[in-house]
Motif scaffolding. Sequence first.
Motif, PDB file in Angstrom:
ATOM      1  N   VAL A  82       0.867  -1.180   0.000  1.00 33.78           N
ATOM      2  CA  VAL A  82       0.000   0.000   0.000  1.00 33.78           C
ATOM      3  C   VAL A  82       0.900   1.225   0.000  1.00 33.78           C
ATOM      4  O   VAL A  82       1.452   1.608   1.029  1.00 33.78           O
ATOM      5  N   PRO A 132       1.753   5.229  -0.341  1.00 33.75           N
ATOM      6  CA  PRO A 132       0.990   6.451  -0.070  1.00 33.75           C
ATOM      7  C   PRO A 132       0.531   7.123  -1.369  1.00 33.75           C
ATOM      8  O   PRO A 132       1.196   6.991  -2.400  1.00 33.75           O
ATOM      9  N   LYS A 133      -0.545   7.844  -1.296  1.00 33.52           N
ATOM     10  CA  LYS A 133      -1.079   8.607  -2.419  1.00 33.52           C
ATOM     11  C   LYS A 133      -1.500   7.737  -3.598  1.00 33.52           C
ATOM     12  O   LYS A 133      -1.370   8.133  -4.751  1.00 33.52           O
ATOM     13  N   ALA A 135      -4.307   3.135  -1.208  1.00 37.17           N
ATOM     14  CA  ALA A 135      -4.106   3.738   0.113  1.00 37.17           C
ATOM     15  C   ALA A 135      -5.396   4.400   0.582  1.00 37.17           C
ATOM     16  O   ALA A 135      -5.771   4.312   1.756  1.00 37.17           O
ATOM     17  N   HIS A 136      -6.069   5.037  -0.363  1.00 32.86           N
ATOM     18  CA  HIS A 136      -7.331   5.686  -0.027  1.00 32.86           C
ATOM     19  C   HIS A 136      -8.379   4.643   0.384  1.00 32.86           C
ATOM     20  O   HIS A 136      -9.095   4.822   1.374  1.00 32.86           O
ATOM     21  N   VAL A 188      -7.889   1.730   1.651  1.00 36.95           N
ATOM     22  CA  VAL A 188      -7.566   1.136   2.957  1.00 36.95           C
ATOM     23  C   VAL A 188      -7.937   2.121   4.067  1.00 36.95           C
ATOM     24  O   VAL A 188      -8.523   1.752   5.077  1.00 36.95           O
ATOM     25  N   LYS A 189      -7.635   3.385   3.800  1.00 37.62           N
ATOM     26  CA  LYS A 189      -7.906   4.403   4.805  1.00 37.62           C
ATOM     27  C   LYS A 189      -9.404   4.528   5.077  1.00 37.62           C
ATOM     28  O   LYS A 189      -9.834   4.723   6.211  1.00 37.62           O
ATOM     29  N   THR A 190     -10.188   4.428   4.023  1.00 40.60           N
ATOM     30  CA  THR A 190     -11.631   4.606   4.185  1.00 40.60           C
ATOM     31  C   THR A 190     -12.345   3.284   4.474  1.00 40.60           C
ATOM     32  O   THR A 190     -13.567   3.237   4.529  1.00 40.60           O
ATOM     33  N   GLY A 191     -11.551   2.203   4.601  1.00 37.62           N
ATOM     34  CA  GLY A 191     -12.163   0.934   4.968  1.00 37.62           C
ATOM     35  C   GLY A 191     -12.800   0.191   3.799  1.00 37.62           C
ATOM     36  O   GLY A 191     -13.418  -0.861   3.983  1.00 37.62           O
ATOM     37  N   PRO A 213      -6.482  -3.840   5.004  1.00 39.89           N
ATOM     38  CA  PRO A 213      -5.033  -3.680   4.859  1.00 39.89           C
ATOM     39  C   PRO A 213      -4.407  -5.017   4.441  1.00 39.89           C
ATOM     40  O   PRO A 213      -5.074  -6.048   4.512  1.00 39.89           O
TER      41      PRO A 213
END
Lengths: 387, 596
Positions: free
Chosen positions: A192, A194-195, A199-200, A202-205, A209
């Motif tokens: 994963v 960044p940017k 990544a988005h 994973v961040k927002t579920g 991950p």
Amino acid sequence: MAGLYLHIPFCRQACHYCNFHFSTSLKLKEEVLRAIRAELYLRRDFFEKGAILQSIYLGGGTPSLLTGYELEALFETIYQYFRVAPDAEITLEANPDDLDEPYLTQLRQTPVNRLSLGIQSFSDEDLRWMNRAHDAAEARRCIEQVQAAGYHNLTCDLIYGAPTTSDAQWEANVRILLEYGVPHLSCYCLTVEPKTALAHFVKTGQSPPVDDDKAVRQFLHLMEAMETAGYEHYEISNFALSGHYAKHNTAYWLGAPYLGVGPGAHSFTGQIRQWNLPNNPRYAKLVQANAPWQSLKGLVWEEETLTPADCYNEYVMTGLRTKWGCNLLQISAMGDFFAAHFTKQVETFVVQGLVRRQDYHYALTREGKLLADFISAELFYTAVAGN
Amino acid sequence: MKNIRNFCVIAHIDHGKSTLSDRLLETTKTISDRDLKEQTLDDMDLERERGITIKSHAIQMSYLHTDGECYTLNMIDTPGHVDFSYEVSRSIAACEGALLLVDATQGIQAQTISNLYLAIEHDLEIIPVLNKIDMDSAMIDEVAEQIIDLIGCKREQILLASGRTGQGVPEILAAIVERIPCPKGDPGAPLQALIFDSIFNSFRGVIANIRIVNGTLRQGDKVLFMNTGRQYDADELGILQLDYVPRQELSAGNVGYIITGIKVSKEIKVGDTITHLQNPAAEPIKGFEDVKPMVFAGIFPLDNDDFEDLRDSLEKLQLNDASLVFEPESSAALGFGFRCGFLGMLHLEIVQERLAREFNQDVITTVPNVSYIAYTRKGEKLTVRNPMDMPDPTILDYAEEPYITAQIITKPEYIGAIMTLCMDKRGILIKQDYLTQSRVEMTFHLPLAEIVFDFYDRLKSISRGYASFDYQPLDYRRTDLVKLDIKLNGENVDALSALVHRSKAEAFGRGICARLKELLPRQQFVIAIQAAIGAKIIARETISAMRKDVTAKCYGGDISRKRKLLEKQKEGKKKMRQFGKVEVPQKAFLEVLKLN
């Protein structure tokens, strides 16, 4: 040894995990290609006089977006300004959906003698999840067509550890490639970065991950299957049958100089690292045959000079990833204190069975390969604390 | 004296106090446009970032009123956090009036009400001002109703203003002159000057901000600080504008500063009364309190070699932060450090941040605790400020913990949730008063220890931000404490030990273990996190071993980026402390208590 890398910064669609420099707008393609040819001219004296290119690598992005005509024009420029060894390895990265019969016919007119195929998986579910442009059937058809067209010097990329990739699917992916007799394989653990879209997610579920345990299982399976099939695990993510190491990439790991041309490409002289800024419009606009390369510093490219400690750290980091490992004699040549530091720090890992020592060579064991970053960082020499 | 007006501004964070203050300074030409930094009055970086005022400030303006007379207006800014409520009360005591500034888009907030009541208690004349009326979302009528409801003023007494456009500023200045009474006091009486703030200046020493209540102070006078009993010379005095403006004398009713050659802030107590050595006042001004630290924690250097540097930094910090106290202590795991006393948790955080920013000190802060009193079976009485000092259960007869009186002002719909929270925190409801139909004040007796951890944040979240919180120390009460230890792979981490009430021990232990599981990086081996009371394990978490740490791609363009990333990781590892084999990042000590 000298290698040339060309970065083709265009893709038809964006894979969710990718953090390389590319644009999905092809509007500037012609202008960027013109600028790449200008850069090849401007940097024709990058290598020492008399240097002969042992490898050329067209990466991206998606170099197979280029037409046969565009490729020929690029090679014409390369051969005009650089000496290329007759047996140089000349690789083109290609997406399966680009390689149809007519394209392969065109490709045979170029000096390309090795293809790197972005297969990634033989599962439609995986490919959809990654947002690849091809499907599983296309992946198979592509390998078959390429082989039928006489390209046997092939390498394929696979990705493991994705949430959609079951252990069984992963085992199948490896098996299929082995059945095709592909002589070189690059297998990457899903990362994963960044940017990226991933990544988005994973961040927002929207995406779980990376499951480390699964990634470890699949990596261990890979190492076993490849060993059984007689491949050498010569770099963390690379496997080859005898005589099929990727020359170009191997040169990176051995610290050889390379010239990288195109937006976002990196170059290395052995002491200085330079990188072109990843900005297509600016690159296309400013890189002109009549603009001296030095005058574009800061606008198009930047550089840094590696300190002895940087060189040592890079050597440890890249060296440990290869089957040749790190050579204490070579470290001593960088400075005795590096050698003293290395020998002191590496001992723990030898005791723990993560590093194997043979004479002056230190290489990672199978368990060690899982922790390559951790181990290199521990062996690094950082100035502030002096250790 | 009849041309002096002293006032403060009562406002919630973000209700535009600083912008409006700037407009007042601009309109009275106290400050030129060019000098006007945004938010002139908040000049500490930290204050600006956190949007709160930590220290109070004062500034004097000259204002030509429509009656043709020139007035001296002293505006006193007040700190805006519960840890500093005593300083608020002293600033209020220095004024005759207050601007009640309310954001017309948000309405009146709970913490504003509690400061407002403090001002009303001190008989201040309140001038209500609705700010930000130029905004589309302003609810002028609704918010005006709230204000009328609360202070019983008339609609037409409420001023409308916009700090942004400057609208209403002349009316505010006029109202200050017309409505706020001039100070009372006798310039000929024995001197009484109230210290409402003190500031440390590295060139001039400690500067005290004062309000002359009675008498006249002249340069060169021999003065006595009535509560500390110390004597000084009035080396310099003057008024406060953007700079210090020296004057030969200050007399009853005025606000200004005094420099007496004091080098250390702790010599000056806010709330103290200054009088003349000859002909002293009969008694000090009422309301003085010697503010005592409420929360204690160990502060240790990350690297043991930095102990002396840390001492040096704390000493410098103490020069301008009189409420910080510290003494050396040692810990089995952390080596030599200091046990420090703070006014509250915010104060602790501020000290920690200032150590990092201004003194470049990397520190580890242990679990904070309050000050307990332990009685041994032999009848000894011990003050316990460190969990390590708590006598063994075989020796201990009983212990007492400090209680506070807490006032919470909120809306009726949150009563239930706040009740539940305070009961959960072992609180006792003392009374509940409706201030208006939609504002209720709840008074609790609460153990101080319970508000140290995650009380304020929970209060804010259950009341959606609409609850004020004020507290005063009450007394010590008998309690049932246990010492909770945290172990990493069986090794005690004394920095994480805490004294907790028996009824809370299990939940607390579980919370800390779960939090540590999130905060500790995976290591090459399994890490067992345990919470224990004596030999009994009451909670446990496990961090599995790191199985994989390897980059997938490492080609020409990846090498230097990857090297730098790994170098940074390695630097980060140096900011860890080792307990047995387990490495604990510095930030884990700060974060571990943020449960939930």
